[in-house]
Design a protein around this motif. Structure first.
Motif, PDB file in Angstrom:
ATOM      1  N   ALA A   1     -33.762 -39.803  77.921  1.00 41.85           N
ATOM      2  CA  ALA A   1     -32.700 -38.790  77.887  1.00 41.85           C
ATOM      3  C   ALA A   1     -32.015 -38.747  76.533  1.00 41.85           C
ATOM      4  O   ALA A   1     -31.566 -37.680  76.081  1.00 41.85           O
ATOM      5  CB  ALA A   1     -31.678 -39.089  78.988  1.00 41.85           C
ATOM      6  N   ASP A   2     -31.939 -39.887  75.844  1.00 42.90           N
ATOM      7  CA  ASP A   2     -31.279 -39.948  74.531  1.00 42.90           C
ATOM      8  C   ASP A   2     -32.230 -39.633  73.383  1.00 42.90           C
ATOM      9  O   ASP A   2     -31.844 -39.713  72.214  1.00 42.90           O
ATOM     10  CB  ASP A   2     -30.678 -41.342  74.313  1.00 42.90           C
ATOM     11  CG  ASP A   2     -29.490 -41.605  75.234  1.00 42.90           C
ATOM     12  OD1 ASP A   2     -28.954 -40.632  75.785  1.00 42.90           O
ATOM     13  OD2 ASP A   2     -29.117 -42.786  75.404  1.00 42.90           O
ATOM     14  N   GLY A   3     -33.486 -39.314  73.714  1.00 46.63           N
ATOM     15  CA  GLY A   3     -34.434 -38.937  72.668  1.00 46.63           C
ATOM     16  C   GLY A   3     -35.033 -40.097  71.909  1.00 46.63           C
ATOM     17  O   GLY A   3     -35.654 -39.905  70.847  1.00 46.63           O
ATOM     18  N   ILE A   4     -34.879 -41.321  72.407  1.00 46.10           N
ATOM     19  CA  ILE A   4     -35.432 -42.497  71.723  1.00 46.10           C
ATOM     20  C   ILE A   4     -36.956 -42.522  71.851  1.00 46.10           C
ATOM     21  O   ILE A   4     -37.658 -43.029  70.990  1.00 46.10           O
ATOM     22  CB  ILE A   4     -34.801 -43.784  72.273  1.00 46.10           C
ATOM     23  CG1 ILE A   4     -33.289 -43.770  71.982  1.00 46.10           C
ATOM     24  CG2 ILE A   4     -35.441 -45.032  71.678  1.00 46.10           C
ATOM     25  CD1 ILE A   4     -32.543 -44.931  72.594  1.00 46.10           C
ATOM     26  N   HIS A   5     -37.478 -41.975  72.959  1.00 47.01           N
ATOM     27  CA  HIS A   5     -38.932 -41.818  73.097  1.00 47.01           C
ATOM     28  C   HIS A   5     -39.191 -40.496  73.832  1.00 47.01           C
ATOM     29  O   HIS A   5     -38.281 -39.912  74.426  1.00 47.01           O
ATOM     30  CB  HIS A   5     -39.551 -43.010  73.857  1.00 47.01           C
ATOM     31  CG  HIS A   5     -39.232 -43.040  75.318  1.00 47.01           C
ATOM     32  ND1 HIS A   5     -39.971 -42.371  76.263  1.00 47.01           N
ATOM     33  CD2 HIS A   5     -38.240 -43.673  76.011  1.00 47.01           C
ATOM     34  CE1 HIS A   5     -39.468 -42.593  77.463  1.00 47.01           C
ATOM     35  NE2 HIS A   5     -38.407 -43.381  77.332  1.00 47.01           N
ATOM     36  N   ASN A   6     -40.422 -40.042  73.776  1.00 45.57           N
ATOM     37  CA  ASN A   6     -40.755 -38.761  74.407  1.00 45.57           C
ATOM     38  C   ASN A   6     -41.908 -38.891  75.404  1.00 45.57           C
ATOM     39  O   ASN A   6     -42.618 -37.922  75.684  1.00 45.57           O
ATOM     40  CB  ASN A   6     -41.092 -37.706  73.350  1.00 45.57           C
ATOM     41  CG  ASN A   6     -42.306 -38.114  72.496  1.00 45.57           C
ATOM     42  OD1 ASN A   6     -42.897 -39.168  72.723  1.00 45.57           O
ATOM     43  ND2 ASN A   6     -42.631 -37.277  71.512  1.00 45.57           N
ATOM     44  N   ASN A   7     -42.117 -40.071  75.913  1.00 46.18           N
ATOM     45  CA  ASN A   7     -43.176 -40.313  76.891  1.00 46.18           C
ATOM     46  C   ASN A   7     -42.652 -39.999  78.283  1.00 46.18           C
ATOM     47  O   ASN A   7     -42.048 -40.837  78.942  1.00 46.18           O
ATOM     48  CB  ASN A   7     -43.644 -41.770  76.800  1.00 46.18           C
ATOM     49  CG  ASN A   7     -44.829 -42.061  77.702  1.00 46.18           C
ATOM     50  OD1 ASN A   7     -45.217 -41.230  78.528  1.00 46.18           O
ATOM     51  ND2 ASN A   7     -45.401 -43.247  77.543  1.00 46.18           N
ATOM     52  N   ASP A   8     -42.874 -38.771  78.732  1.00 47.29           N
ATOM     53  CA  ASP A   8     -42.300 -38.363  80.007  1.00 47.29           C
ATOM     54  C   ASP A   8     -43.004 -39.012  81.201  1.00 47.29           C
ATOM     55  O   ASP A   8     -42.525 -38.938  82.333  1.00 47.29           O
ATOM     56  CB  ASP A   8     -42.301 -36.838  80.159  1.00 47.29           C
ATOM     57  CG  ASP A   8     -43.702 -36.246  80.023  1.00 47.29           C
ATOM     58  OD1 ASP A   8     -44.653 -37.003  79.761  1.00 47.29           O
ATOM     59  OD2 ASP A   8     -43.821 -35.026  80.182  1.00 47.29           O
ATOM     60  N   ARG A   9     -44.145 -39.645  80.967  1.00 48.32           N
ATOM     61  CA  ARG A   9     -44.823 -40.346  82.058  1.00 48.32           C
ATOM     62  C   ARG A   9     -44.224 -41.727  82.295  1.00 48.32           C
ATOM     63  O   ARG A   9     -44.381 -42.312  83.366  1.00 48.32           O
ATOM     64  CB  ARG A   9     -46.314 -40.501  81.741  1.00 48.32           C
ATOM     65  CG  ARG A   9     -47.087 -39.179  81.691  1.00 48.32           C
ATOM     66  CD  ARG A   9     -48.566 -39.434  81.493  1.00 48.32           C
ATOM     67  NE  ARG A   9     -49.112 -40.206  82.615  1.00 48.32           N
ATOM     68  CZ  ARG A   9     -50.341 -40.720  82.612  1.00 48.32           C
ATOM     69  NH1 ARG A   9     -51.125 -40.571  81.566  1.00 48.32           N
ATOM     70  NH2 ARG A   9     -50.773 -41.387  83.665  1.00 48.32           N
ATOM     71  N   ALA A  10     -43.542 -42.249  81.291  1.00 48.74           N
ATOM     72  CA  ALA A  10     -43.033 -43.618  81.383  1.00 48.74           C
ATOM     73  C   ALA A  10     -42.040 -43.785  82.532  1.00 48.74           C
ATOM     74  O   ALA A  10     -41.980 -44.848  83.164  1.00 48.74           O
ATOM     75  CB  ALA A  10     -42.369 -44.012  80.062  1.00 48.74           C
ATOM     76  N   THR A  11     -41.257 -42.737  82.790  1.00 47.46           N
ATOM     77  CA  THR A  11     -40.240 -42.851  83.843  1.00 47.46           C
ATOM     78  C   THR A  11     -40.849 -42.884  85.242  1.00 47.46           C
ATOM     79  O   THR A  11     -40.145 -43.131  86.217  1.00 47.46           O
ATOM     80  CB  THR A  11     -39.250 -41.675  83.756  1.00 47.46           C
ATOM     81  OG1 THR A  11     -39.987 -40.449  83.846  1.00 47.46           O
ATOM     82  CG2 THR A  11     -38.478 -41.710  82.444  1.00 47.46           C
TER      83      THR A  11
END
Length: 259
Positions: A20-30
């Motif tokens: 959410a804070d833009g530190i990473h962009n791996n949307d699968r990680a969540t």
């Protein structure tokens, strides 16, 4: 398994906040952290205290820290909240509805859900609405001692029930600090008073509200703060005998009430 799930939930939250804070962009990680399912056979005994047992506890003469622990535990039983909430009720938590009904207003720490709970016991008046707070480790230790003493006049608290050992109990057993009983099936058994924890208060409150047959599921969920009926119903801890007695009492209302 419970501890592992807590770590997974924390890690999943950290990954989610970082996304959410833009530190990473791996949307699968969540979506990569799933809880391990806890089977019923792996759980320690999840008991509840009956209304008569709670009344005996309420009337028990105590003093000092034992008195405070008993009262805090009972607040949990009569508010149906988690220890993180019922152990932190302050004077500012007490208010009234628009119609003047005295209530406790809380924002639950775990879910941030707002609950408004009618005051169902006068314990708060004893402290002029400044209810004391005691850390949950101390509550867990002392409430077992208190209920063990109470079991001398309330024998149901001493009944043995099958259970599983906690990690701490396993360590104490290995170190020779405790002795464990087994039934004829080889299961670990403990007196009911030894199975009581801070969370027993929430379970007891919800189960006793359900058994009263005075409230709808929606009303009870409003007090407990549950979002789904399935999760709420998981807190109803009745044996098959109790369910049979309950059905019989409803089917034969002219007989003596069994509750």
């Amino acid at each position: 398994v419970t501890a592992q799930n807590k770590y997974l939930v924390t890690l999943r939250a950290l990954v989610g906040y970082a996304y959410a804070d833009g530190i990473h962009n791996n949307d699968r990680a969540t979506k990569c952290f799933s809880k391990k399912k806890i089977e019923e056979r792996d759980k320690a005994a999840e008991i509840y205290l009956t209304e008569s047992e709670l009344q005996a506890l309420y009337e028990m003469p105590l003093s000092g820290l034992h008195d405070q622990v008993r009262d805090i535990f009972l607040v949990g039983c009569y508010t149906c909240q988690r220890v993180s909430d019922y152990n932190n009720i302050s004077k500012g938590s007490f208010t009234t509805t628009a119609k003047g009904t005295p209530i406790i207003r809380l924002i639950q720490q775990k879910t941030r859900t707002e609950v408004k709970i009618p005051i169902m016991n006068p314990i708060c008046e004893k402290y002029s609405y400044n209810i004391p707070s005691v850390i949950d480790v101390i509550i867990n230790r002392y409430i077992k001692q208190i209920l063990k003493e109470l079991s001398e006049i309330v024998p149901s608290l001493a009944l043995r029930v099958p259970t599983k050992l906690t990690m701490k109990q396993k360590q104490n057993l290995a170190n020779g600090k405790i002795e464990i009983e087994h039934n004829d099936k080889g299961e670990v058994v403990m007196p009911r008073y030894n199975c009581v924890t801070t969370h027993t208060a929430r379970r007891s409150g919800i189960t006793n509200m359900y058994l009263s047959h005075k409230y709808t599921i929606v009303q009870m969920m409003h007090v407990s703060g549950h979002k789904t009926q399935k999760t709420f119903m998981d807190y109803i801890k009745l044996s098959s005998d109790e369910i049979a007695d309950e059905i019989d009492a409803i089917a034969n209302p002219t007989q003596n009430d069994v509750f």
